[in-house]
Design an enzyme around this catalytic site. Structure first.
Site, short mmCIF file in Angstrom:
data_model
loop_
_atom_site.label_atom_id
_atom_site.label_comp_id
_atom_site.label_asym_id
_atom_site.label_seq_id
_atom_site.Cartn_x
_atom_site.Cartn_y
_atom_site.Cartn_z
CB CYS A 10 -0.90 -0.01 1.23
SG CYS A 10 -1.84 1.53 1.43
CG ASP A 69 -2.44 -3.54 -0.68
OD1 ASP A 69 -3.14 -3.63 0.34
OD2 ASP A 69 -2.06 -2.46 -1.16
CD GLU A 111 -7.59 1.76 -7.98
OE1 GLU A 111 -8.70 1.79 -7.42
OE2 GLU A 111 -6.51 1.85 -7.33
#
Length: 150
Positions: free
Chosen positions: A48, A55, A90
């Site tokens: 992160c 993550d 993303e």
């Protein structure tokens, strides 16, 4: 661009970062044939960018080769280089797809990033280079939506 794999059969350390990771591409063994290649990375990790906490994601990469294919060990090393890389879901997912598409230049490529919950919310990220070529069999990525314990 395509040639003899440099990493296959050699003891190779994990790259320090995605930017320094090198990908090997080899000639497509079936040029002129429209087919799909799938790589699944069910234990992908990155960090992160805000908290530095890990993550976790299940990545599924599908592509229809043109002149080259990506050598799987170099892809594994590239994906492993994200282990200490900070990035939003993303950016990581789309960046992997765009790099592979830009370097390998397949007919078509898509990536699905099925991220496990962060703050109680799972995030799924999808990117594809274009509509799939006509006649290409594109199966479902086979990753169920997050259901938690229920």
């Amino acid at each position: 661009m395509a040639g003899t794999p440099r990493f296959l059969g050699a003891s190779t350390p994990l790259p320090a970062s995605p930017e320094t990771a090198e990908l090997d591409y080899v000639p497509n063994p079936r040029p002129g044939t429209l087919y799909l290649v799938r790589f699944a990375a069910p234990e992908f990790t990155s960090l992160c960018p805000v908290t530095g906490q890990p993550d976790f994601a299940h990545l599924v990469l599908d592509y229809a080769p043109c002149d080259t294919i990506v050598e799987s060990k170099s892809l594994k090393l590239y994906l492993g280089s994200f282990r200490n890389h900070c990035g939003f879901h993303e950016d990581v997912t789309v960046g992997i797809g765009q790099r592979l598409f830009g370097e390998m230049r397949p007919h078509w490529l898509r990536i699905g990033g099925y991220w496990y919950p962060r703050g109680g919310i799972p995030i799924d990220v999808f990117w594809q280079s274009s509509a799939p070529p006509q006649g290409l069999w594109v199966p479902d990525q086979g990753v169920a939506g997050y259901r938690g314990r229920g």
